[in-house]
Motif scaffolding. Sequence first.
Motif, mmCIF file in Angstrom:
data_model
loop_
_atom_site.group_PDB
_atom_site.id
_atom_site.type_symbol
_atom_site.label_atom_id
_atom_site.label_comp_id
_atom_site.label_asym_id
_atom_site.label_seq_id
_atom_site.Cartn_x
_atom_site.Cartn_y
_atom_site.Cartn_z
ATOM 1 N N ASN A 12 16.341 -123.774 -33.620
ATOM 2 C CA ASN A 12 15.729 -124.698 -32.682
ATOM 3 C C ASN A 12 16.168 -126.082 -33.082
ATOM 4 O OD1 ASN A 12 14.083 -125.628 -34.761
ATOM 5 N ND2 ASN A 12 12.274 -124.562 -34.061
ATOM 6 N N ASN A 14 14.855 -128.109 -34.904
ATOM 7 C CA ASN A 14 14.506 -128.414 -36.290
ATOM 8 C C ASN A 14 15.389 -127.698 -37.300
ATOM 9 O OD1 ASN A 14 12.176 -130.078 -35.687
ATOM 10 N ND2 ASN A 14 11.247 -128.199 -34.964
ATOM 11 N N ILE A 17 15.234 -120.590 -38.473
ATOM 12 C CA ILE A 17 13.938 -119.959 -38.679
ATOM 13 C C ILE A 17 14.170 -118.500 -39.078
ATOM 14 C CG2 ILE A 17 11.805 -119.197 -37.550
ATOM 15 C CD1 ILE A 17 11.972 -121.692 -35.812
ATOM 16 N N ARG A 45 6.928 -116.871 -39.124
ATOM 17 C CA ARG A 45 8.210 -117.514 -38.853
ATOM 18 C C ARG A 45 8.266 -118.774 -39.721
ATOM 19 N NH1 ARG A 45 10.550 -117.180 -33.743
ATOM 20 N NH2 ARG A 45 10.195 -119.398 -33.458
ATOM 21 N N LEU A 47 10.549 -122.035 -41.215
ATOM 22 C CA LEU A 47 11.699 -122.927 -41.064
ATOM 23 C C LEU A 47 12.329 -123.120 -42.429
ATOM 24 C CD1 LEU A 47 13.297 -125.054 -39.299
ATOM 25 C CD2 LEU A 47 11.687 -126.721 -40.238
ATOM 26 N N ASP A 49 13.926 -125.272 -44.961
ATOM 27 C CA ASP A 49 13.936 -126.721 -45.144
ATOM 28 C C ASP A 49 14.516 -127.045 -46.522
ATOM 29 O OD1 ASP A 49 13.476 -129.429 -45.370
ATOM 30 O OD2 ASP A 49 11.358 -129.328 -44.826
ATOM 31 N N THR A 114 4.230 -126.469 -33.852
ATOM 32 C CA THR A 114 5.638 -126.138 -34.066
ATOM 33 C C THR A 114 5.891 -124.669 -33.713
ATOM 34 O OG1 THR A 114 5.342 -125.429 -36.360
ATOM 35 C CG2 THR A 114 5.716 -127.798 -35.991
ATOM 36 N N TYR A 116 7.035 -122.529 -35.645
ATOM 37 C CA TYR A 116 7.034 -121.789 -36.907
ATOM 38 C C TYR A 116 5.687 -121.978 -37.592
ATOM 39 C CZ TYR A 116 8.716 -126.474 -38.094
ATOM 40 O OH TYR A 116 8.871 -127.825 -38.181
ATOM 41 N N ILE A 119 7.159 -123.515 -43.902
ATOM 42 C CA ILE A 119 8.516 -123.896 -44.305
ATOM 43 C C ILE A 119 8.898 -123.159 -45.579
ATOM 44 C CG2 ILE A 119 8.518 -126.159 -43.202
ATOM 45 C CD1 ILE A 119 7.916 -127.349 -45.992
#
Length: 146
Positions: A12, A14, A17, A45, A47, A49, A114, A116, A119
């Motif tokens: 996405n 960001n 994921i 889910r 992300l 990071d 969000t 997700y 993180i």
Amino acid sequence: MQQQQFIIEELNENGPIILAEIHTNEHTFLYNKNKQQPSLYKKARLLIDTGASISGLDKDLIQLLQLPEYTALAQVEGAGGLVQLKKYRCVLYLPIFLQKGLPLDIVEGNFQQTPYQGILGRDVLQFCHFEYSGPSGKYILKAINF
């Protein structure tokens, strides 16, 4: 040792994921993996990071799983400066870890707005090789020394 890899195609604005399992503790993780019967865990889910030093989960997911909370707060530095966040313990499972779970300290966050529920930071990525293939637009995540 066989090295597993996961190609992440779900992106996405960001970033990448990945779908993970969050287990309450080592006992529930082992029960689920060995007995192949459901125990209290949730899929989330996350992300990826690379700028985060510690992983985090949405507070609602933490409460649902009733993760054990540390008495001391975690100090985390972000774009807004140094903040203190509640810290919890869980077991993280990613498909690239085969049958192993990673005991992990996580911080509480608010990810309700969000796509997700948390993180994945460098505390987990230290056990992985993570690369981006520009021509294909895909991220590749491999477990190393795990």
